[in-house]
Every structure is written in C-alpha cells, then in structure tokens.
Design a protein around this motif. Structure first.
Motif, mmCIF file in Angstrom:
data_model
loop_
_atom_site.group_PDB
_atom_site.id
_atom_site.type_symbol
_atom_site.label_atom_id
_atom_site.label_comp_id
_atom_site.label_asym_id
_atom_site.label_seq_id
_atom_site.Cartn_x
_atom_site.Cartn_y
_atom_site.Cartn_z
ATOM 1 N N UNK A 69 0.868 -1.124 0.162
ATOM 2 C CA UNK A 69 -0.057 0.179 0.046
ATOM 3 C C UNK A 69 0.704 1.439 0.023
ATOM 4 N N UNK A 70 0.427 2.441 0.197
ATOM 5 C CA UNK A 70 0.930 3.855 -0.061
ATOM 6 C C UNK A 70 1.887 3.897 0.962
ATOM 7 N N UNK A 71 1.643 3.236 2.178
ATOM 8 C CA UNK A 71 2.518 3.458 3.269
ATOM 9 C C UNK A 71 3.531 2.367 3.565
ATOM 10 N N UNK A 72 3.628 1.501 2.510
ATOM 11 C CA UNK A 72 5.025 0.721 2.513
ATOM 12 C C UNK A 72 4.643 -0.531 2.982
ATOM 13 N N UNK A 73 3.143 -0.843 3.607
ATOM 14 C CA UNK A 73 3.035 -2.044 4.186
ATOM 15 C C UNK A 73 2.460 -3.185 3.242
ATOM 16 N N UNK A 74 2.753 -4.605 3.331
ATOM 17 C CA UNK A 74 2.242 -5.347 2.483
ATOM 18 C C UNK A 74 1.038 -5.989 2.908
ATOM 19 N N UNK A 75 -0.101 -5.916 1.943
ATOM 20 C CA UNK A 75 -1.401 -6.422 2.296
ATOM 21 C C UNK A 75 -1.729 -7.674 1.279
ATOM 22 N N UNK A 76 -2.378 -8.405 1.817
ATOM 23 C CA UNK A 76 -3.146 -9.501 1.114
ATOM 24 C C UNK A 76 -4.535 -10.037 1.431
ATOM 25 N N UNK A 77 -5.068 -10.190 0.215
ATOM 26 C CA UNK A 77 -6.279 -10.940 0.307
ATOM 27 C C UNK A 77 -6.410 -12.149 -0.210
ATOM 28 N N UNK A 78 -7.264 -12.983 0.408
ATOM 29 C CA UNK A 78 -7.577 -14.368 0.047
ATOM 30 C C UNK A 78 -8.694 -14.752 -0.596
#
Length: 80
Positions: free
Chosen positions: A71-80
């Motif tokens: 995301x724009x804050x540099x955190x990795x996000x995942x959807x399953x």
C-alpha cells in the motif's frame, strides 16, 4: 489378524485415490441426490444424483489464491 486389518485398510485407501481426484464430481452427486430426495423422494434422489454428477460440485476451497500488494504506506497487504 492385525496384518490383515492393515492390508485391508491399505487396499481401501488405494482404491479411494481415484475418487479423491474427482472430488468435484462426487460432491455434485451428493448435493444433487440430497436435494432430489428432499424434493421428490427416491426417484428425485436418482435424478438429482445423475444431474449433480454431470454438472459437478462446488470447489470447497482446495485452492486458495492470494493477491498481495504494497500500500501507499509501504505495508504489504494480502487478500485471500
């Protein structure tokens, strides 16, 4: 006696391998037969089982696909 039991379980396990490979078809047959039995009794169970076998059943989550992004804050996000 135990060796006969172990041999029998091994044979049953190996015999079930082709059925596991076609899990969608077996699920479809079970769902179709159950629904047909509720709606129309024994003849409905037969017809529902045949239709369920032809159409196939649902995929009950054997394969989950993950979609990940940063995301724009540099955190990795995942959807399953």
């Amino acid at each position: 006696m135990r060796s006969m039991l172990k041999t029998g379980l091994l044979v049953l396990t190996l015999a079930a391998v082709p059925f596991v490979a076609q899990a969608g078809t077996l699920e479809g047959v079970a769902i179709g037969a159950g629904t047909g039995a509720v709606v129309a009794g024994p003849p409905g169970a037969v017809v529902g089982g045949v239709i369920g076998g032809v159409v196939g059943g649902p995929n009950l989550g054997w394969h989950r696909h993950r979609h990940c992004w940063i995301n724009h804050n540099g955190y990795r996000r995942c959807n399953y």
